[in-house]
Design an enzyme around this catalytic site. Sequence first.
Site, short mmCIF file in Angstrom:
data_model
loop_
_atom_site.label_atom_id
_atom_site.label_comp_id
_atom_site.label_asym_id
_atom_site.label_seq_id
_atom_site.Cartn_x
_atom_site.Cartn_y
_atom_site.Cartn_z
N ASP A 177 0.81 -1.15 0.01
CA ASP A 177 0.03 -0.06 0.16
C ASP A 177 0.95 1.22 0.02
O ASP A 177 1.94 1.24 -0.02
CB ASP A 177 -0.91 -0.04 1.30
CG ASP A 177 -2.27 0.65 0.93
OD1 ASP A 177 -2.38 1.34 0.02
OD2 ASP A 177 -3.34 0.17 1.65
N GLU A 210 -0.72 2.04 -5.00
CA GLU A 210 -0.58 3.16 -4.83
C GLU A 210 -1.71 4.14 -5.60
O GLU A 210 -1.55 5.31 -5.70
CB GLU A 210 0.75 3.91 -5.21
CG GLU A 210 1.21 3.51 -6.58
CD GLU A 210 0.67 4.47 -7.41
OE1 GLU A 210 -0.35 3.96 -8.11
OE2 GLU A 210 0.96 5.59 -7.78
N TRP A 211 -2.78 3.22 -5.66
CA TRP A 211 -4.01 3.96 -6.22
C TRP A 211 -4.15 4.46 -7.42
O TRP A 211 -4.78 5.75 -7.72
CB TRP A 211 -4.75 4.97 -5.10
CG TRP A 211 -4.43 4.56 -3.56
CD1 TRP A 211 -4.76 3.01 -3.31
CD2 TRP A 211 -3.80 5.28 -2.54
NE1 TRP A 211 -4.39 3.01 -1.71
CE2 TRP A 211 -3.73 4.13 -1.53
CE3 TRP A 211 -3.17 6.32 -2.54
CZ2 TRP A 211 -3.37 4.59 -0.32
CZ3 TRP A 211 -2.55 6.71 -1.22
CH2 TRP A 211 -2.66 5.83 -0.14
N GLY A 212 -2.94 4.41 -8.35
CA GLY A 212 -2.83 5.03 -9.50
C GLY A 212 -2.34 6.61 -9.59
O GLY A 212 -2.14 7.09 -10.51
N GLU A 213 -1.87 6.94 -8.41
CA GLU A 213 -1.46 8.36 -7.96
C GLU A 213 -0.18 8.62 -9.02
O GLU A 213 -0.01 9.73 -9.39
CB GLU A 213 -1.37 8.48 -6.65
CG GLU A 213 -2.56 8.80 -5.81
CD GLU A 213 -2.38 9.23 -4.57
OE1 GLU A 213 -1.11 9.14 -4.15
OE2 GLU A 213 -3.24 9.69 -3.80
N ASP A 232 -9.78 3.32 -3.67
CA ASP A 232 -10.63 2.29 -3.05
C ASP A 232 -12.02 2.23 -3.59
O ASP A 232 -13.04 3.00 -3.55
CB ASP A 232 -10.93 2.24 -1.56
CG ASP A 232 -9.33 1.90 -0.84
OD1 ASP A 232 -8.48 2.11 -1.54
OD2 ASP A 232 -9.58 1.81 0.47
C1 GLA Z 1 -6.05 1.29 1.55
C2 GLA Z 1 -6.09 0.46 0.37
C3 GLA Z 1 -7.30 -0.71 0.64
C4 GLA Z 1 -6.92 -1.34 1.94
C5 GLA Z 1 -6.74 -0.50 3.15
C6 GLA Z 1 -6.28 -1.03 4.40
O1 GLA Z 1 -7.20 2.27 1.66
O2 GLA Z 1 -6.08 1.08 -0.82
O3 GLA Z 1 -7.33 -1.43 -0.32
O4 GLA Z 1 -5.95 -2.17 1.79
O5 GLA Z 1 -5.71 0.52 2.74
O6 GLA Z 1 -6.02 0.01 5.37
#
Ligand code: GLA
Length: 674
Positions: A177, A210-213, A232
């Site tokens: 993450d 890393e959410w695509g950032e 998410d």
């Molecule tokens: C982030 C991630 C999620 C999950 C949570 C856990 O938000 O993007 O997928 O793993 O952390 O805290």
Amino acid sequence: MRHLPTRTSLRRVAGALTAGLLCTAGLAAPAVAAPPAAAPTAPALDDGLALTPPMGFNNWNSTHCRADFDESMVKAIADIFVTKGLKAAGYQYVNLDDCWALPSRDADGRLVPDPARFPNGIRAVADYVHDRGLKLGIYTSAGSKTCNSAGFPGALGHEYSDARQFADWGVDYLKYDNCNNQGVDAKARYTTMRDALKATGRPIVYSICEWGENKPWEWAADVGHLWRTTGDISDSWGSMLSLLKQNLPLAAHAGPGHWNDPDMLEVGNGGMTDTEYRSHFSLWSVMAAPLLIGTDLRKASDATYDILGNREVIAVDQDPLGRQGTVVSSEGGRWVVAKEMADGSRAVALFNESGRARRIATTAGAVGLPAARAYTQRDLWQHRSSNTAGTVSATVPAHGTVLVRVAADRAWAKYPPAVELGLDADPLVEAGTPATLTSTLTDLGRTPAERVRVRLTGPEGWTVKAASPTTAASLPTGRSLRTRWSLTAPPGTPTGSYDLTLAASHRSPAGVRVDSVLPLTANVVLSPPPGTSGFGDLPWLSATNGWGPVERDTSNGEQAAGDGRPLTLGGVVYAEGLGVHAESTVEFYTGAACETVTADVGVDDEKGAAGSVAFEVWADDTKATATGVLTGAMPAQPVTADVTGARVVRLVVTDGGDGIDSDHADWANARLSC
Ligand code: GLA
């Protein structure tokens, strides 16, 4: 710019702002470009892992950090994978998400499993999972701490020792993450862990989160096996739709060993209908997304197992060619997404984003198949094969997906002709007044459809009469049986949605009988009042929203109905209008009696400068007007749309292309003139 409203997200922003002092020296930037769309893809990390998208389970979407995330859950999931046939269907990884550890490392700097959740440690869980022929995954963050506010240790600066510990425990998959990253360069952080995992000598699938950032699709093909492309997911239609729209354009970057990850599945968690979950599962499969089950399988319904266990859909996801499907067309919420398969066939998703049944059509040629006299078409939810002369089309229920696999093969003649059922117009009826509807049954096959019959049925007490023939002896390719119906809802029937069913049967030339059913929705409507009305006072036909319900005369409060605040744009408070949250669509019946929609639109002041959305007004299937992307920093924008002649007006808010964070959108002072 993306803005993140949730608790988790605020934490992330804070983490990213914290000045970092950690060492980043000595890390070369990877020099791998994304493969072009049509190029054959090679395993980017060349380690033979994740040659098809990973399949398995992760506890996060069902438990978050609740106490029921523990050893007994993980063991139960492994058992269920075996006993319920999910292992045989391809699900392999049983993954632990955040909160498995204690907040502090031990005196030697080692991670310590939480003894309340994992009293026997992680090794014991790994052994249990391995004994069942499955694999174990674990989670940590490329930061000083993980994402949970309890502050579990992250691996930044501990990459080699933590990777070693994971390998010693028998871990087979790491989700890494991005929280509390101390501002250290993402490429550097993720590459260090890649090298640390490699140094263990154990094959470990590496999931970059890393959410695509930092656009990992541009640099991570030789760093990880998959990378999150979005924030998410949550268990809502708006969230699923928003992630879909962010992930679709990235198709060229996916391939064996390096996948786009639009986040884990929500199928079964209760926030969407089964129709919507089938769309979610179909679309994730067509996008070659990882299929990580996110529901507690100990409590899952039969319908959930039917969706997650659909092997024909899984085969689309797991196709060895490893192509992510691409958008063939998308117009007014009608999506055609096609995926090239290793055997030359195409998986084709006909996805209806809109709140009403819609005809969605494409052709074998448009999805990339060679010219042929006919094709075999397999419906992957109905598990039926038919032949088509080249048209691939269906009337798709609201929020539904028809998923077919079409092949230019010689076997087509074995199958009965495909037929398409539909209605000429949306069934919108005023109580007590007969409405005329026309149904169509069209032969899409190369062979004739014989002994054709159609039947329309309505709710108890409604009158449904055929005003023209309901049978045809034989329909050749491309011909339709059109039947006119008169439909009357009893006087006084309340406004709302009612079920209609169009059922049909036909026979192939060899006499094989095929039954088809199209579930439809009729709306009992009231004609709009003459003059000018506020949209906040009008009944709607349907409404979908990214977070919580659409609010009348207040902003969107994200949770329960009625939790909004006064509609406020640029410091001006508006007494009337609609408060929504992207992705949102609200439909109103206008009965060809209205002329103009006006409103002041923008992101509500309660979000400060955050939020970015775009507003659209649709007159039936025509986009009457659209704003560009509006952010919370911008003043209210006046909109005027000509809706003359429209039966239905749709007010649409999209996420502006960047996810549905902080997207509180106001249709302030929204009015309809009739
Ligand atoms: C982030 C991630 C999620 C999950 C949570 C856990 O938000 O993007 O997928 O793993 O952390 O805290």
